[in-house]
Motif scaffolding. Structure first.
Motif, PDB file in Angstrom:
ATOM      1  N   GLY A   1       0.814  -1.203   0.000  1.00 25.40           N
ATOM      2  CA  GLY A   1       0.000   0.000   0.000  1.00 25.40           C
ATOM      3  C   GLY A   1       0.846   1.250   0.000  1.00 25.40           C
ATOM      4  O   GLY A   1       2.084   1.185   0.011  1.00 25.40           O
TER       5      GLY A   1
ATOM      6  N   ASP B   1       2.197   5.055   1.425  1.00 27.11           N
ATOM      7  CA  ASP B   1       2.847   5.408   2.688  1.00 27.11           C
ATOM      8  C   ASP B   1       1.869   5.684   3.826  1.00 27.11           C
ATOM      9  O   ASP B   1       2.073   5.213   4.959  1.00 27.11           O
ATOM     10  CB  ASP B   1       3.712   6.663   2.491  1.00 27.11           C
ATOM     11  CG  ASP B   1       5.026   6.373   1.788  1.00 27.11           C
ATOM     12  OD1 ASP B   1       5.168   5.265   1.223  1.00 27.11           O
ATOM     13  OD2 ASP B   1       5.903   7.258   1.806  1.00 27.11           O
TER      14      ASP B   1
ATOM     15  N   CYS C   1       5.476  -6.110   0.358  1.00 29.79           N
ATOM     16  CA  CYS C   1       5.882  -4.716   0.163  1.00 29.79           C
ATOM     17  C   CYS C   1       5.649  -3.843   1.406  1.00 29.79           C
ATOM     18  O   CYS C   1       6.389  -3.981   2.359  1.00 29.79           O
ATOM     19  CB  CYS C   1       5.206  -4.165  -1.084  1.00 29.79           C
ATOM     20  SG  CYS C   1       6.123  -2.780  -1.775  1.00 29.79           S
ATOM     21  N   ALA C   2       4.637  -2.965   1.421  1.00 31.09           N
ATOM     22  CA  ALA C   2       4.414  -2.154   2.619  1.00 31.09           C
ATOM     23  C   ALA C   2       4.226  -3.053   3.841  1.00 31.09           C
ATOM     24  O   ALA C   2       4.736  -2.759   4.932  1.00 31.09           O
ATOM     25  CB  ALA C   2       3.201  -1.251   2.431  1.00 31.09           C
TER      26      ALA C   2
ATOM     27  N   GLN D   1       7.680  -4.326   4.796  1.00 27.95           N
ATOM     28  CA  GLN D   1       8.498  -3.308   5.464  1.00 27.95           C
ATOM     29  C   GLN D   1       8.080  -3.114   6.922  1.00 27.95           C
ATOM     30  O   GLN D   1       8.915  -2.933   7.805  1.00 27.95           O
ATOM     31  CB  GLN D   1       8.386  -1.981   4.729  1.00 27.95           C
ATOM     32  CG  GLN D   1       9.012  -1.986   3.342  1.00 27.95           C
ATOM     33  CD  GLN D   1       8.785  -0.675   2.601  1.00 27.95           C
ATOM     34  OE1 GLN D   1       8.148   0.236   3.109  1.00 27.95           O
ATOM     35  NE2 GLN D   1       9.304  -0.582   1.386  1.00 27.95           N
TER      36      GLN D   1
ATOM     37  N   ASN E   1       6.883  -2.386  -6.990  1.00 22.13           N
ATOM     38  CA  ASN E   1       6.587  -0.951  -7.100  1.00 22.13           C
ATOM     39  C   ASN E   1       6.746  -0.335  -5.714  1.00 22.13           C
ATOM     40  O   ASN E   1       5.815  -0.349  -4.916  1.00 22.13           O
ATOM     41  CB  ASN E   1       5.163  -0.749  -7.623  1.00 22.13           C
ATOM     42  CG  ASN E   1       4.831   0.724  -7.798  1.00 22.13           C
ATOM     43  OD1 ASN E   1       5.647   1.609  -7.485  1.00 22.13           O
ATOM     44  ND2 ASN E   1       3.637   1.004  -8.284  1.00 22.13           N
TER      45      ASN E   1
ATOM     46  N   GLY F   1       9.275   2.617  -3.117  1.00 21.52           N
ATOM     47  CA  GLY F   1      10.344   3.594  -2.971  1.00 21.52           C
ATOM     48  C   GLY F   1      11.360   3.157  -1.941  1.00 21.52           C
ATOM     49  O   GLY F   1      12.496   3.632  -1.936  1.00 21.52           O
ATOM     50  N   GLY F   2      10.965   2.256  -1.045  1.00 20.65           N
ATOM     51  CA  GLY F   2      11.831   1.845   0.051  1.00 20.65           C
ATOM     52  C   GLY F   2      12.917   0.876  -0.375  1.00 20.65           C
ATOM     53  O   GLY F   2      12.805   0.197  -1.402  1.00 20.65           O
TER      54      GLY F   2
ATOM     55  N   HIS G   1       4.547  -8.204  -5.867  1.00 23.50           N
ATOM     56  CA  HIS G   1       3.118  -8.158  -6.160  1.00 23.50           C
ATOM     57  C   HIS G   1       2.888  -9.093  -7.351  1.00 23.50           C
ATOM     58  O   HIS G   1       3.814  -9.701  -7.866  1.00 23.50           O
ATOM     59  CB  HIS G   1       2.690  -6.737  -6.549  1.00 23.50           C
ATOM     60  CG  HIS G   1       2.917  -5.726  -5.480  1.00 23.50           C
ATOM     61  ND1 HIS G   1       2.201  -5.715  -4.312  1.00 23.50           N
ATOM     62  CD2 HIS G   1       3.776  -4.680  -5.408  1.00 23.50           C
ATOM     63  CE1 HIS G   1       2.606  -4.689  -3.572  1.00 23.50           C
ATOM     64  NE2 HIS G   1       3.561  -4.044  -4.206  1.00 23.50           N
TER      65      HIS G   1
END
Ligand code: GLN
Length: 238
Positions: A60, A62, A92-93, A96, A148, A150-151, A189
């Motif tokens: 998802g 930020d 992903c999110a 993290q 996809n 940025g981290g 993903h």
């Protein structure tokens, strides 16, 4: 096991990238083996059940990622599930936020400390196909997906990389994802399990307490063909 209870966490916050498909894949593959499945979607204003057999969390943006981490920290049930050895798949999110800290909205946030890793921001967004050779101990071969983010993620000593990257960025351009015990985090993903059926079966096997080789085979001609095709295309594009 009479019914396999699979929790899809926080569909209201972390469902931006179609990762709920992982729940559908797991339910399909379990039912194809005669295992009853109770899919449970748990919104962020609900308590996370303790009694489930597997937990899934998606990717998802930020803002929702920071809210999800805060609520999961307050809830505590996902940490207890990890301690109890329940399989967790985080994308992903969601991946993290299982670490000690992650970066969102221009600042660092506290994570759940389920996996020994931390995430910060990379020089550019990692967008595109990703492929790699999974850790041999997992016995799942090569993996592919779509990333996809940025981290960038930095692994500590208590986790192993899920894969060595052969195309794309993943954690840092060298490794992709992480695992420890029955917890797997990945940037894939796709949804990841639709493209990597052997990873789906590994999670199912962990959840029901058997070796993956004991699961009756499923005709995976099409997903395997897609996976092989993507892997081939990515390898020749290098
Ligand atoms: N917001 C996070 C990042 O950009 C995670 C993105 C995602 O889940 N795809 O790194």
């Amino acid at each position: 096991m009479s019914t396999l209870r699979i929790v899809w966490l926080y569909p209201d916050l972390l469902s931006t990238y179609g990762d709920r498909g992982n729940l559908l894949v797991l339910a399909h593959r379990a039912r194809a083996r005669g295992i009853d499945v109770e899919p449970m979607q748990v919104r962020s204003d609900q308590r996370v059940p303790h009694s489930a057999d597997m937990y899934l969390i998606g990717g998802g943006e930020d803002g929702p990622q920071a809210v999800a981490a805060d609520r999961l920290l307050q809830d505590g049930a996902l940490n207890r599930a990890a301690e109890a050895g329940k399989p967790i798949l985080a994308i992903c999110a969601g991946y993290q936020l299982l670490g000690s800290s992650f970066y969102a909205n221009g600042r660092a946030y506290e994570g759940l400390n389920i996996l020994d890793l931390r995430s910060d921001r990379g020089p550019s967004r990692a967008v595109g196909e990703i492929a790699g050779d999974a850790a041999p101990q997992l016995g799942i071969g090569q993996i592919t997906g779509f990333e996809n983010h940025g981290g960038r993620t930095h692994l500590g000593e208590a986790v192993q990389p899920l894969a060595r990257v052969t195309a794309g960025i993943g954690n840092d351009g060298a490794t992709e994802g992480a695992w420890a015990g029955h917890v797997i985090g990945t940037y894939m993903h796709g949804p990841g399990l639709a493209r990597n059926p052997r990873l789906a079966d590994l999670l199912l096997a962990w959840a029901i307490g058997v070796d993956p080789s004991q699961l009756p085979p499923i005709d995976d001609t099409w997903p395997e063909r897609l996976r092989a095709e993507r892997f081939q295309a990515l390898s020749t594009a290098q």
